[in-house]
Design an enzyme around this catalytic site. Structure first.
Site, PDB file in Angstrom:
ATOM      1  N   CYS A   2       0.937  -1.118  -0.092  1.00 12.27           N
ATOM      2  CA  CYS A   2      -0.052  -0.043   0.046  1.00 12.27           C
ATOM      3  C   CYS A   2       0.927   1.250  -0.121  1.00 12.27           C
ATOM      4  O   CYS A   2       0.254   2.214  -0.554  1.00 12.27           O
ATOM      5  CB  CYS A   2      -0.932   0.010   1.142  1.00 12.27           C
ATOM      6  SG  CYS A   2      -0.213  -0.035   2.805  1.00 12.27           S
ATOM      7  N   HIS A  29      -1.923   0.917   7.395  1.00 12.49           N
ATOM      8  CA  HIS A  29      -2.278   1.196   5.975  1.00 12.49           C
ATOM      9  C   HIS A  29      -2.051   2.744   5.548  1.00 12.49           C
ATOM     10  O   HIS A  29      -2.372   3.660   6.629  1.00 12.49           O
ATOM     11  CB  HIS A  29      -3.926   0.768   5.726  1.00 12.49           C
ATOM     12  CG  HIS A  29      -4.142   0.757   4.383  1.00 12.49           C
ATOM     13  ND1 HIS A  29      -3.579   0.025   3.293  1.00 12.49           N
ATOM     14  CD2 HIS A  29      -4.918   1.627   3.664  1.00 12.49           C
ATOM     15  CE1 HIS A  29      -4.034   0.363   2.183  1.00 12.49           C
ATOM     16  NE2 HIS A  29      -5.091   1.053   2.243  1.00 12.49           N
ATOM     17  N   ASP A  46      -7.350   6.085  -2.569  1.00 10.46           N
ATOM     18  CA  ASP A  46      -6.531   4.846  -2.222  1.00 10.46           C
ATOM     19  C   ASP A  46      -6.148   3.921  -3.730  1.00 10.46           C
ATOM     20  O   ASP A  46      -7.154   3.368  -3.993  1.00 10.46           O
ATOM     21  CB  ASP A  46      -7.355   3.996  -1.244  1.00 10.46           C
ATOM     22  CG  ASP A  46      -6.355   2.651  -0.700  1.00 10.46           C
ATOM     23  OD1 ASP A  46      -5.592   2.266  -1.332  1.00 10.46           O
ATOM     24  OD2 ASP A  46      -6.751   2.364   0.503  1.00 10.46           O
TER      25      ASP A  46
END
Length: 114
Positions: A2, A29, A46
């Site tokens: 991520c 995250h 994201d």
């Protein structure tokens, strides 16, 4: 993974002329937010998940037990946790935050020093 997606997504948005800030969730995250002049607010992006404007995705979709979510720009750091949870004022949520800091005042003081 991520982190790489957040870095690349943020870099690409920045190259296109957008203001971008890096978002770090203490439960492991990261993603970015991009400033929308039209809407006059920061928008969740994201790149790893291909999601935009899905602020409740982590808590409700993934079932994460959030505690702190910070936004980073070169000139400041901001606590943006309330943007990503509907449970901020619950006792359970506050217990998780107190694992990192004794009070909201203390948290604000620490963040101000970053």
């Amino acid at each position: 993974r991520c982190g790489e997606y957040a870095n690349l997504c943020g870099f690409m948005l920045h190259c296109c002329g957008y203001d971008v800030r890096y978002i770090s969730d203490f439960t492991d995250h990261v993603w970015v937010e991009v400033w929308s002049n039209r809407m006059s607010k920061w928008i969740h992006v994201d790149g790893c998940e291909g999601a935009t404007g899905a602020n409740s995705m982590y808590e409700h979709g993934w079932g994460k037990k959030l505690n702190y979510i910070l936004a980073f720009l070169p000139e400041h750091v901001a606590d943006v946790t309330k943007r990503y949870t509907r449970k901020f004022d619950t006792a359970e949520f506050q217990v998780r935050r107190r694992e990192y800091s004794a009070s909201e005042t203390m948290s604000d003081m620490i963040i101000a020093q970053v």
